[in-house]
Design a protein around this motif. Structure first.
Motif, PDB file in Angstrom:
ATOM      1  N   ALA A 134      26.557 -19.408   3.417  1.00 36.65           N
ATOM      2  CA  ALA A 134      26.541 -19.899   4.670  1.00 36.65           C
ATOM      3  C   ALA A 134      26.188 -21.391   4.707  1.00 36.65           C
ATOM      4  O   ALA A 134      26.895 -22.414   5.513  1.00 36.65           O
ATOM      5  N   LEU A 135      25.265 -21.793   3.996  1.00 36.57           N
ATOM      6  CA  LEU A 135      25.020 -23.336   3.817  1.00 36.57           C
ATOM      7  C   LEU A 135      25.764 -24.016   3.409  1.00 36.57           C
ATOM      8  O   LEU A 135      26.118 -25.212   3.765  1.00 36.57           O
ATOM      9  N   CYS A 136      26.704 -23.673   2.228  1.00 36.69           N
ATOM     10  CA  CYS A 136      27.537 -24.215   1.671  1.00 36.69           C
ATOM     11  C   CYS A 136      28.841 -24.508   2.438  1.00 36.69           C
ATOM     12  O   CYS A 136      29.411 -25.671   2.601  1.00 36.69           O
ATOM     13  N   VAL A 137      29.332 -23.417   3.427  1.00 36.49           N
ATOM     14  CA  VAL A 137      30.074 -23.692   4.298  1.00 36.49           C
ATOM     15  C   VAL A 137      29.817 -24.662   5.304  1.00 36.49           C
ATOM     16  O   VAL A 137      30.606 -25.676   6.031  1.00 36.49           O
ATOM     17  N   ALA A 138      28.629 -24.616   5.977  1.00 30.50           N
ATOM     18  CA  ALA A 138      28.361 -25.390   7.006  1.00 30.50           C
ATOM     19  C   ALA A 138      28.168 -26.771   6.523  1.00 30.50           C
ATOM     20  O   ALA A 138      28.619 -27.711   7.113  1.00 30.50           O
ATOM     21  N   GLU A 139      27.900 -26.935   5.391  1.00 34.12           N
ATOM     22  CA  GLU A 139      27.848 -28.607   4.851  1.00 34.12           C
ATOM     23  C   GLU A 139      29.179 -29.121   4.544  1.00 34.12           C
ATOM     24  O   GLU A 139      29.185 -30.101   4.059  1.00 34.12           O
ATOM     25  N   GLY A 140      30.417 -28.119   4.858  1.00 28.47           N
ATOM     26  CA  GLY A 140      31.344 -28.570   4.615  1.00 28.47           C
ATOM     27  C   GLY A 140      32.258 -29.373   5.724  1.00 28.47           C
ATOM     28  O   GLY A 140      33.070 -30.151   5.479  1.00 28.47           O
ATOM     29  N   LEU A 147      31.830 -20.805  11.509  1.00 26.06           N
ATOM     30  CA  LEU A 147      31.602 -19.537  12.729  1.00 26.06           C
ATOM     31  C   LEU A 147      32.474 -18.461  12.116  1.00 26.06           C
ATOM     32  O   LEU A 147      32.217 -17.453  12.428  1.00 26.06           O
ATOM     33  N   LYS A 148      33.863 -18.909  11.682  1.00 22.98           N
ATOM     34  CA  LYS A 148      34.713 -17.789  11.049  1.00 22.98           C
ATOM     35  C   LYS A 148      34.007 -16.992   9.768  1.00 22.98           C
ATOM     36  O   LYS A 148      34.284 -15.708   9.933  1.00 22.98           O
ATOM     37  N   PHE A 149      33.369 -17.731   9.186  1.00 22.75           N
ATOM     38  CA  PHE A 149      32.645 -17.139   7.912  1.00 22.75           C
ATOM     39  C   PHE A 149      31.510 -16.208   8.232  1.00 22.75           C
ATOM     40  O   PHE A 149      31.322 -15.066   7.743  1.00 22.75           O
ATOM     41  N   HIS A 150      30.615 -16.964   9.311  1.00 23.57           N
ATOM     42  CA  HIS A 150      29.694 -16.066   9.789  1.00 23.57           C
ATOM     43  C   HIS A 150      30.141 -14.973  10.459  1.00 23.57           C
ATOM     44  O   HIS A 150      29.395 -13.711   9.979  1.00 23.57           O
ATOM     45  N   SER A 151      30.965 -14.830  10.985  1.00 22.35           N
ATOM     46  CA  SER A 151      31.581 -13.598  11.766  1.00 22.35           C
ATOM     47  C   SER A 151      32.049 -12.530  10.770  1.00 22.35           C
ATOM     48  O   SER A 151      31.987 -11.593  10.522  1.00 22.35           O
ATOM     49  N   LYS A 152      32.782 -13.292   9.638  1.00 19.82           N
ATOM     50  CA  LYS A 152      33.347 -12.086   8.357  1.00 19.82           C
ATOM     51  C   LYS A 152      32.351 -11.568   7.664  1.00 19.82           C
ATOM     52  O   LYS A 152      32.400 -10.525   7.403  1.00 19.82           O
ATOM     53  N   ALA A 175      36.948 -18.845   1.223  1.00 13.52           N
ATOM     54  CA  ALA A 175      38.343 -19.706   0.983  1.00 13.52           C
ATOM     55  C   ALA A 175      39.179 -18.533   2.180  1.00 13.52           C
ATOM     56  O   ALA A 175      40.208 -19.541   2.799  1.00 13.52           O
ATOM     57  N   ALA A 176      39.136 -17.531   2.632  1.00 10.83           N
ATOM     58  CA  ALA A 176      39.984 -16.819   3.408  1.00 10.83           C
ATOM     59  C   ALA A 176      39.776 -17.252   4.642  1.00 10.83           C
ATOM     60  O   ALA A 176      40.781 -17.329   5.461  1.00 10.83           O
ATOM     61  N   GLN A 184      33.417 -23.480  -1.775  1.00  8.65           N
ATOM     62  CA  GLN A 184      33.766 -22.425  -2.619  1.00  8.65           C
ATOM     63  C   GLN A 184      33.077 -22.512  -3.951  1.00  8.65           C
ATOM     64  O   GLN A 184      32.395 -21.632  -4.369  1.00  8.65           O
ATOM     65  N   GLN A 185      32.975 -23.699  -4.651  1.00  4.34           N
ATOM     66  CA  GLN A 185      32.519 -23.813  -5.781  1.00  4.34           C
ATOM     67  C   GLN A 185      31.035 -23.769  -5.490  1.00  4.34           C
ATOM     68  O   GLN A 185      29.962 -23.227  -6.448  1.00  4.34           O
ATOM     69  N   CYS A 186      30.356 -24.309  -4.441  1.00  5.43           N
ATOM     70  CA  CYS A 186      29.130 -24.337  -4.031  1.00  5.43           C
ATOM     71  C   CYS A 186      28.585 -23.081  -4.052  1.00  5.43           C
ATOM     72  O   CYS A 186      27.362 -22.590  -4.601  1.00  5.43           O
ATOM     73  N   ILE A 187      29.401 -22.228  -3.567  1.00  2.99           N
ATOM     74  CA  ILE A 187      29.066 -20.645  -3.251  1.00  2.99           C
ATOM     75  C   ILE A 187      29.144 -19.962  -4.617  1.00  2.99           C
ATOM     76  O   ILE A 187      27.821 -19.165  -4.874  1.00  2.99           O
ATOM     77  N   THR A 188      30.178 -20.142  -5.312  1.00  5.20           N
ATOM     78  CA  THR A 188      30.077 -19.501  -6.826  1.00  5.20           C
ATOM     79  C   THR A 188      28.788 -20.027  -7.653  1.00  5.20           C
ATOM     80  O   THR A 188      28.483 -19.080  -8.319  1.00  5.20           O
ATOM     81  N   ALA A 189      28.351 -21.121  -7.477  1.00  3.41           N
ATOM     82  CA  ALA A 189      27.299 -21.456  -8.725  1.00  3.41           C
ATOM     83  C   ALA A 189      25.905 -21.363  -7.886  1.00  3.41           C
ATOM     84  O   ALA A 189      24.790 -21.469  -8.594  1.00  3.41           O
ATOM     85  N   GLY A 190      25.942 -20.729  -6.600  1.00  2.00           N
ATOM     86  CA  GLY A 190      24.676 -20.334  -5.930  1.00  2.00           C
ATOM     87  C   GLY A 190      23.901 -21.590  -5.750  1.00  2.00           C
ATOM     88  O   GLY A 190      22.570 -21.754  -5.825  1.00  2.00           O
ATOM     89  N   THR A 191      24.666 -22.881  -5.651  1.00  2.00           N
ATOM     90  CA  THR A 191      23.812 -23.953  -5.281  1.00  2.00           C
ATOM     91  C   THR A 191      22.893 -24.337  -4.360  1.00  2.00           C
ATOM     92  O   THR A 191      21.711 -24.747  -4.185  1.00  2.00           O
ATOM     93  N   LYS A 192      23.069 -23.498  -3.088  1.00  2.00           N
ATOM     94  CA  LYS A 192      22.152 -23.640  -1.854  1.00  2.00           C
ATOM     95  C   LYS A 192      21.398 -22.476  -1.829  1.00  2.00           C
ATOM     96  O   LYS A 192      20.666 -22.417  -0.680  1.00  2.00           O
ATOM     97  N   ILE A 193      21.137 -21.473  -2.644  1.00  2.00           N
ATOM     98  CA  ILE A 193      20.277 -20.324  -2.624  1.00  2.00           C
ATOM     99  C   ILE A 193      18.908 -20.542  -2.549  1.00  2.00           C
ATOM    100  O   ILE A 193      18.198 -19.982  -1.628  1.00  2.00           O
TER     101      ILE A 193
END
Length: 248
Positions: A134-140, A147-152, A175-176, A184-193
């Motif tokens: 969620a942080l990765c998407v928020a920082e996008g 908000l769409k990702f949060h709901s999903k 991505a969806a 997406q790369q941020c999420i895959t790499a676990g950058t913001k965990i």
């Protein structure tokens, strides 16, 4: 933080700060605890260390995402855990109402993602990984995408103790809903965990101060004070917005 509760009786009795309901998830931030119940989550009591008042500056600075105008007459802090089934119910009942109020300029929402229900996920760290995603998407930078990702994440919430999506699958979910390749790369790499875990620790401390040394999700603070009846539909928000302006 299991299927969502459907009992009207359970919902009517729900209070975020209480510990008697199995739909309320509580944790302690100290070593000495008493385990009162283990059903779909758990009940753990804290000691006096985190009792007091939440720091409004920490709440403002520690939010994972903020929506709504800075001069909105009401500001709330929303505390959730993506593994929490009751948070899924709360999102279904009140998520859109909060977004609509923010868009109308009457509400400012500060989202805080806790991670103590890692213990209830099949992987043992889903809450942290979902919060990091969620942080990765928020920082996008695109609020609607967040908000769409949060709901999903809530609509497709994994069952407690069951299989949950790995980082690559979380990136596909992002991505969806239109997340950028960088997100997406941020999420895959676990950058913001790690950042998500640190933010969760700070948010846990602040919420504990407002809930008499306990922590429960979902919880909402207005002016640093807990809001009741969160599972009664969006009426709690209507009541809040009809009242006087709170302290940001």
């Amino acid at each position: 933080m299991a299927e969502k509760k459907s009992s009207t009786r359970q919902r009517a009795k729900y209070q975020p700060q209480k510990t008697s309901s199995t739909t309320t998830y509580l944790l302690a931030a100290v070593a000495v605890v008493v385990i009162a119940a283990v059903v779909v989550g758990g009940v753990i009591w804290n000691n006096q260390r985190n009792k007091g008042e939440a720091d409004p500056n920490v709440l403002a600075q520690n939010a994972s995402l903020i929506i709504g105008r800075a001069d909105a007459p009401h500001t709330i802090d929303v505390f959730e855990d993506f593994q929490c089934p009751v948070c899924k119910e709360f999102e279904a009942q009140s998520g859109q109402a909060m977004i609509d109020a923010a868009a109308a300029g009457t509400l400012r929402v500060r989202y805080h993602f806790l991670t103590f229900l890692n213990r209830n996920s099949g992987s043992g760290d889903y809450s942290s990984r979902a919060a990091g995603a969620a942080l990765c998407v928020a920082e996008g930078g695109n609020q609607d995408t967040f908000l769409k990702f949060h709901s999903k994440l809530y609509v497709e919430q994994p069952p407690e103790g069951g299989d949950d999506p790995d980082n690559a699958a979380l990136a596909q979910k992002a991505a969806a809903v239109g997340a950028t390749p960088a997100a997406q790369q941020c999420i895959t790499a676990g950058t913001k965990i790690q950042a998500a875990n640190e933010a969760a620790d700070q948010s846990t401390t602040q919420l504990s101060k407002s809930l008499n040394g306990q922590v429960g999700t979902p919880s909402v603070l207005s002016g640093g004070q807990p809001v009741a009846d969160l599972l009664s539909g969006p009426q709690w928000l209507q009541t809040l917005l009809s009242g006087s302006a709170d302290e940001n």
